[in-house]
Design an enzyme around this catalytic site. Structure first.
Site, mmCIF file in Angstrom:
data_model
loop_
_atom_site.group_PDB
_atom_site.id
_atom_site.type_symbol
_atom_site.label_atom_id
_atom_site.label_comp_id
_atom_site.label_asym_id
_atom_site.label_seq_id
_atom_site.Cartn_x
_atom_site.Cartn_y
_atom_site.Cartn_z
ATOM 1 N N ARG A 154 1.610 -9.369 10.583
ATOM 2 C CA ARG A 154 2.960 -8.830 10.771
ATOM 3 C C ARG A 154 4.192 -9.841 10.472
ATOM 4 N NH1 ARG A 154 1.242 -4.796 9.458
ATOM 5 N NH2 ARG A 154 -0.687 -5.947 9.248
ATOM 6 N N LYS B 289 0.925 -1.158 0.001
ATOM 7 C CA LYS B 289 -0.098 0.133 0.081
ATOM 8 C C LYS B 289 0.913 1.257 -0.002
ATOM 9 C CE LYS B 289 -2.039 0.627 3.727
ATOM 10 N NZ LYS B 289 -1.106 1.530 4.501
ATOM 11 N N THR B 290 1.827 1.486 0.873
ATOM 12 C CA THR B 290 2.757 2.687 0.941
ATOM 13 C C THR B 290 3.625 2.831 -0.466
ATOM 14 O OG1 THR B 290 3.104 2.178 3.386
ATOM 15 C CG2 THR B 290 4.458 3.555 2.027
ATOM 16 N N ASP C 38 -4.425 7.992 4.008
ATOM 17 C CA ASP C 38 -4.075 6.523 4.296
ATOM 18 C C ASP C 38 -4.651 5.817 5.585
ATOM 19 O OD1 ASP C 38 -2.630 4.190 3.921
ATOM 20 O OD2 ASP C 38 -0.781 4.678 4.915
ATOM 21 N N GLU C 39 -5.050 4.649 5.790
ATOM 22 C CA GLU C 39 -5.627 4.105 6.955
ATOM 23 C C GLU C 39 -6.748 4.758 7.284
ATOM 24 O OE1 GLU C 39 -4.146 1.491 7.903
ATOM 25 O OE2 GLU C 39 -1.851 1.630 7.858
ATOM 26 N N GLN D 278 -8.283 -4.302 9.400
ATOM 27 C CA GLN D 278 -7.425 -3.876 10.009
ATOM 28 C C GLN D 278 -7.781 -2.611 10.920
ATOM 29 O OE1 GLN D 278 -3.083 -4.155 8.685
ATOM 30 N NE2 GLN D 278 -4.329 -4.455 6.444
#
Length: 731
Positions: A574, A10-11, A193-194, A224
């Site tokens: 993670r 995503k980043t 973002d997020e 998430q």
């Protein structure tokens, strides 16, 4: 809307989208990118600059963006001015305590932390509307009064908490149409973002800015969303298409981070949730090792085994920095820390007592704050007698009373010579000493932040105060101060046009993960919430038990269970290469040893994926606890030694120097009959552990169930279990 699954890059997508805009000729100040941590914002900005050169857009958190707006236009938000101080939670708690004391309210009836949480909820959920505070009328009345007193005290002192930053930014934009139009016109390309973590106020900010052109690109993943407890609203992302009809939806479903088995485990778990956007996460990575689940006697046994595993991995060449331990509650770190220290394994706690919250650091920052914001009375109270200079509580109360009578701030009253007649001779002498120190420090304000901080240390004599402590404590506190001076020097280098105000704002807004230095080669310990956005080759999640994960409160509401499930999903995803999940038979909680039940999530994540369960391995104890004594779920891989892909299970070898334990040659198996010199004959019900610490639970006819460490129990095998023996069943 870019629906980005865990580990889907995503980043990279965001930074390349920004780079594409800039390469297309879009002015950098026309692009606004918002994320949720300063660390993520810095990384995004750095990557963008690498792709595009020196020019970069506005990249910040919601709080930093809001602070920047408010600094620029503080004159429109009276009674604040541009030198307002941003308070962290500890500062706010100190102010709440002051208010409770002034109102003669027992802090045990109104816990400062609980009161702050209530105030934050009013600001974030009700957005400042105190119309419905509490279900109990009397409780609501008191809360309303305390809320108003807190708000007024913040205004008088030119202080803002994190919630104020957002609320006042909304107020600024909504009540000043010219400013709103200006920023709508400037920010033609908005990226957030997020988005699943936005709260009601952050949603309003983004909606206001994008309203005129609708050019909004959001990224996120409902799976998430784990911050409902602090105001995040998952419906912001679930309802995005309703808010913006015709919006284009892009799925990022390929996971580049985790092995196939880790991803299959995560998919098996999260598929149970209903509040989500369906995705099919997949990977081209190899299957890798199965996810392994282990049950231990108690938290000390669990910690000892985790430390043994980590020690073995380190001996085999895994860097400490590649390993992380996650847990649901901060209290779980105690046993883990103890065993890591005993095993001489370096570690760092993310989200413990950070350097910026330690007493000596808060003291020095308070000196800087009263230089930057003369109305900050709480900071003045903290340091006016640090180091001791004869200004006790009585003198401070007298200064406060005089300030109230004259309608001045505490600092004005302290510095003004014309007010000396209000104090006794001894009080005057002490105040004059402080006045001289303050003025010398203030003269150094024109220097760099680092020089100003060194001036504080020099003029106040703080170093001499530390020298009077024990050698070990003095050394530790001086090391912490050294980190603060280093942070100031780094700020001066990174922000040549920066200011004391900017430095103080940065230290206040930084979160747990922002302060964490990943470059240190240490095992990382953190809560599952702190782990969001990070990744590690090796992850262990401890305490996967009902009542802990999921954390059950007064009710068992399904939405709460879904968020707890998402929390475990975040922890699982993670992990890049190896993942271990542990739980215990019992755990010390609230001062009592309580029986533990395996988390319902363990059963869910072990459900077949494409008719296969090869992605996960449960030890015999976990299988028995989930599916009954002696029962093994059809299709589960055994955890006996020669079936591990590598031939060795690092968790099984409790003695790093011992031979790997071969279950096939062990006579101490369920169904075997043994003799004990005190209890007589009994049947083994189950086994637990490996190597020197291998244990058995035996049922005796008269004594009932007893547990033994085989190496020390002097048990004698009378009959080994027969191949056709049914599994033993406890009565």
């Amino acid at each position: 809307m870019v629906l980005a699954g865990a580990g889907s890059g995503k980043t990279r997508v965001i930074t390349h989208r920004i780079a594409h805009l800039l390469h297309s000729g879009i002015a950098s100040d026309s692009v606004l990118a918002i994320t949720f941590t300063n660390k993520a914002a810095s990384e995004m900005k750095e990557r963008t600059e690498q792709l595009c050169g020196s020019s970069s857009p506005w990249v910040s958190t919601f709080h930093s963006f809001s602070a920047r707006l408010l600094r620029r236009h503080a004159y429109r938000i009276e009674p604040y001015d541009s030198s307002f101080t941003v308070c962290d939670r500890e500062d706010c708690k100190a102010l709440v305590k002051t208010i409770l004391k002034e109102q003669n309210i027992d802090s045990q009836l109104w816990d400062p932390n609980g009161l702050l949480s209530s105030i934050s909820k009013i600001k974030n959920v009700q957005q400042g509307d105190d119309a419905s505070l509490g279900s109990d009328y009397k409780h609501g009345q008191v809360l309303r009064e305390l809320y108003n007193l807190y708000t007024e005290a913040m205004r008088e002192r030119n202080l803002l908490d994190f919630d104020d930053l957002l609320l006042l930014a909304v107020k600024l934009l909504e009540e000043n149409e010219d400013l709103l139009e200006r920023y709508q016109e400037q920010f033609q390309y908005i990226l957030i973002d997020e988005y699943q973590d936005t709260n009601a106020v952050q949603y309003r900010i983004s909606s206001l800015l994008a309203k005129s052109h609708g050019n909004l690109c959001i990224t996120g993943d409902p799976d998430q969303s784990i911050y409902h407890w602090r105001g995040a609203d998952i419906n912001n992302i679930l309802n995005f298409e309703k808010d913006y009809p015709g919006a284009r939806i892009i799925l990022l479903e390929q996971n580049y981070r985790s092995t196939g088995n880790i991803l299959s485990t995560a998919n098996s778990l999260i598929a149970r949730n209903t509040e989500r956007k369906p995705k099919d996460l997949w990977t081209e990575n190899p299957a890798g090792n199965p996810v392994r689940v282990y049950r231990f006697l108690n938290e000390m046994d669990e910690a000892r085994e985790i430390a043994a595993l980590i020690g073995k991995l380190i001996d085999e060449g895994t860097p400490c920095g590649d390993i992380a331990i996650f847990y649901r509650l901060n209290a779980f770190s105690r046993a883990l820390e103890q065993e890591l220290i005993y095993s001489n394994i370096p570690y760092a706690i993310v989200g413990g007592l950070e350097v910026f919250l330690r007493k000596e650091i808060k003291d020095l920052l308070s000196f800087l704050r009263i230089i930057d914001n003369p109305r900050d009375s709480e900071s003045l109270k903290r340091v006016i007698n640090v180091p001791p200079r004869g200004i006790g509580k009585g003198t401070i109360e007298r200064i406060a009373n005089v300030a109230g009578e004259l309608g001045k701030s505490l600092l004005e009253t302290t510095l003004g010579k014309e007010h000396e007649g209000h104090f006794t001779g001894r009080q005057q002498k002490a105040i004059v000493r402080f006045r001289k120190i303050y003025r010398k420090i203030n003269e150094a304000r024109a220097e760099s932040v680092e020089e100003l901080l060194l001036s504080v240390l020099r003029e106040t004599g703080y170093d001499r105060l530390l020298d009077g402590m024990g050698a070990e404590e003095s050394q530790e506190r001086k090391a912490n101060i050294g980190e603060l001076v280093g942070a100031a020097a780094e700020y001066d280098r990174n922000y040549p046009d920066g200011s004391l105000t900017g430095f103080l704002e940065l230290t206040a807004i930084l979160g747990d993960v922002d302060r964490w230095d990943r470059r240190e080669d240490r095992v990382s310990l953190m809560t599952l919430h702190s782990a969001k956005g990070l990744e590690f080759p090796v992850v262990t999640i401890a305490g996967v038990e009902d009542g802990v994960l999921p954390l059950l409160r007064s009710d068992d509401a399904e939405p709460d269970i879904e968020e707890e499930r998402r929390l475990l999903f975040v922890g699982i995803t993670r992990a890049k290469e190896m993942l271990y999940l542990t739980h215990t038979n019992s755990r010390l909680r609230f001062g009592q040893i309580l029986s533990s039940v395996p988390s319902r999530f363990l059963d869910e994540l072990s459900q077949p994926t494409d008719e296969s369960t090869a992605h996960i391995e449960l030890d015999a104890e976990t299988q028995a606890s989930l599916h009954g004594p002696g029962l093994r779920r059809p299709g589960f891989a055994s955890t006996s030694g020669d079936e591990f892909p590598d031939g060795i299970d690092p968790f099984a070898d409790e003695d790093p120097f011992g031979d790997f334990f071969d279950e096939d040659e062990d006579p101490y198996q369920p169904g075997a009959v043994v003799a004990h010199e005190e209890y007589g004959e009994g049947e083994i019900l189950r086994t637990n552990g490996f190597g020197e610490r291998r244990r058995v639970t035996v049922r005796f006819e008269e004594a009932g169930e007893k547990q033994f460490v085989i190496a020390h129990a002097n048990l004698r095998i009378i009959r080994e279990p027969l191949d056709d023996d049914p599994p033993p069943v406890a009565p």
